[in-house]
Design an enzyme around this catalytic site. Structure first.
Site, PDB file in Angstrom:
ATOM      1  N   GLU A   5       0.807  -1.217   0.000  1.00  0.00           N
ATOM      2  CA  GLU A   5       0.000   0.000   0.000  1.00  0.00           C
ATOM      3  C   GLU A   5       0.842   1.271   0.000  1.00  0.00           C
ATOM      4  OE1 GLU A   5      -2.821  -0.430   3.149  1.00  0.00           O
ATOM      5  OE2 GLU A   5      -3.827  -2.108   2.174  1.00  0.00           O
ATOM      6  N   LYS A   8     -15.719  -1.604   2.590  1.00  0.00           N
ATOM      7  CA  LYS A   8     -15.026  -2.107   1.406  1.00  0.00           C
ATOM      8  C   LYS A   8     -16.066  -2.686   0.460  1.00  0.00           C
ATOM      9  CE  LYS A   8     -10.680  -3.353   3.736  1.00  0.00           C
ATOM     10  NZ  LYS A   8      -9.876  -4.484   4.272  1.00  0.00           N
TER      11      LYS A   8
END
Length: 430
Positions: free
Chosen positions: A205, A337
């Protein structure tokens, strides 16, 4: 004009070089919508199923040709002729067509790609920004970013068990200022790590992935970086973590292999409490394992009045599971999500339930991302107030930040950055 005339899908690659699904929807007017689906590394066991081919001779079994075929054939046949502006109806058709509880037949990756692409096509047809299409005229809240600047756990090949160490620029007045603060701290941290001989390679990330002596040392480096960049820990920048504790929960114990420690649930809570007392840590995500409901209730009792406790693997963006958590008094926040649940409508239902119950919504990316910036529009349109979309490098992460800059510019004086409100909630006024 809003009738769907074509639905198409293709296999593309995500930020980890793994296949994922991209969908395009065409309307009678000629308006189109395109969407690409992300993929996670640390996943909850009750997430909707991401359909993979399993052919070890092709992409090591991670191909998505079956999911792509499901879109091109069965889903396309069901949706051609439907009204793209009826998003709830579109998503209900997908859910009924799949017919399984966890979307294992068609694949959540196939269904979500279609759901998102239909929404984009609808926005393009009406000539309005996606955030406005999703949230209406009141979508105006620019989210505080939870910026992942040190990676561990499943996201990095190092000795840190906690998966993400994040900064939250709550002292900024605008999102643009918050992004600048984050970037300056990120580059300052790189210099500090390099000066001490640490590796400055980045994880999935975009955060740095050094081998450190302890998790406390990770916090200490971040505190030094904040100050060296010219900001005040707490007053300008708060801290957050995603422990992803399910990943180090073994045989009823929380095993921090990097520090050679083992804890029961209470021991883990005490471990976090020490950090809360020593650092301006205001948000802990997945601090305990997804099945440890008793531990979560205890943690919420102990820390829920002081900080934000975010359920990710615990809730998997599922309104039914969230309702169970609300009833049991577990957490006070939920991570959102899209691919955990598989349709836009179910995602919005979950966000509405959370807000009604007084839980905060944190809209999130996945570790396997694409250049699609749908979640940036979702965060603003639904006034979520917080977004988690990685570090200050890797274009798959910056795509979301850059879209938020565009949205803030588009909103002009109507846009409100959520940082000052969050700062007042946790620290009061300066």
């Amino acid at each position: 004009m809003s009738t769907i005339t074509a639905v198409w899908a293709r296999e593309i690659l995500d930020s980890r070089g793994n296949p994922t699904v991209e969908v395009e929807v065409v309307l009678e007017s000629g308006a189109t919508g395109r969407a690409a689906v992300p993929s996670g590394a640390s996943t909850g066991t009750r997430e909707a199923l991401e359909l993979r081919d399993g052919d070890k001779d092709r992409y090591k079994g991670k191909g998505v040709q079956v999911a792509v075929a499901n879109v091109r054939e069965e889903i396309a046949e069901a949706l051609v002729g439907q009204d793209a502006l009826r998003q709830v109806n579109i998503d209900n058709i997908l859910i009924e067509l799949d017919g399984t509880e966890n979307k294992e037949r068609l694949g959540a990756n196939a269904m979500l790609g279609v759901s998102m692409a239909v929404a984009r096509a609808g926005a393009n047809l009406l000539g309005i920004p996606l955030y406005q299409y999703l949230g209406g005229v009141n979508g105006k809240l620019l989210p505080v970013p939870l910026m992942n600047i040190i990676n561990g756990g499943e996201h990095a090949p190092n000795n840190l068990d906690i998966q993400e160490f994040m900064i939250m620029p709550i002292g900024a007045e605008t999102f643009a200022e918050a992004l600048r603060m984050g970037a300056e701290i990120f580059h300052t941290l790189k210099g500090l790590l390099a000066a001490d001989g640490h590796n400055t390679a980045v994880g999935d990330e975009g955060g740095f992935a050094p081998n450190l002596e302890s998790h406390a040392q990770a916090f200490e480096y971040i505190m030094k970086a904040i100050e060296a960049a010219g900001y005040r820990p707490g007053a300008d920048v708060a801290l957050a973590i995603d422990a992803a504790a399910s990943e180090f929960y073994k045989d009823g114990k929380y095993v921090l292999a990097g520090e050679g420690k083992e804890f029961d649930a209470q021991g883990m809570i005490d471990f976090y409490t020490d950090f809360v007392e020593r650092f301006p840590l205001i948000s802990i995500e997945d601090g305990l394992a997804e099945g440890d409901w008793e531990g979560w209730k205890k943690m919420t009792d102990d820390l829920g009045e002081k900080i934000q406790l975010v359920g990710d693997d615990l809730f998997v963006t599922n309104p039914e599971i969230l309702a169970e958590g609300i009833e049991q008094g577990a957490c006070n926040s939920i991570l959102i999500k899209l691919n955990q649940i598989g349709t836009l409508t179910e995602t919005l239902d979950t966000m509405e339930l959370a807000k009604t119950a007084g839980y905060t919504n944190v809209v999130s990316h996945r570790s396997g991302e694409t250049s699609d910036h749908f979640i940036a529009d979702l965060a603003v349109g639904l006034n979520a107030g917080q977004i988690k979309t990685g570090s200050l490098c890797r274009s798959d992460r910056l795509a979301k930040y850059n879209q938020l800059l565009r949205i803030e510019e588009d909103l002009e004086d109507d846009g409100i950055y959520y940082g000052p409100a969050l700062k007042e909630a946790f620290f009061g006024e300066d």
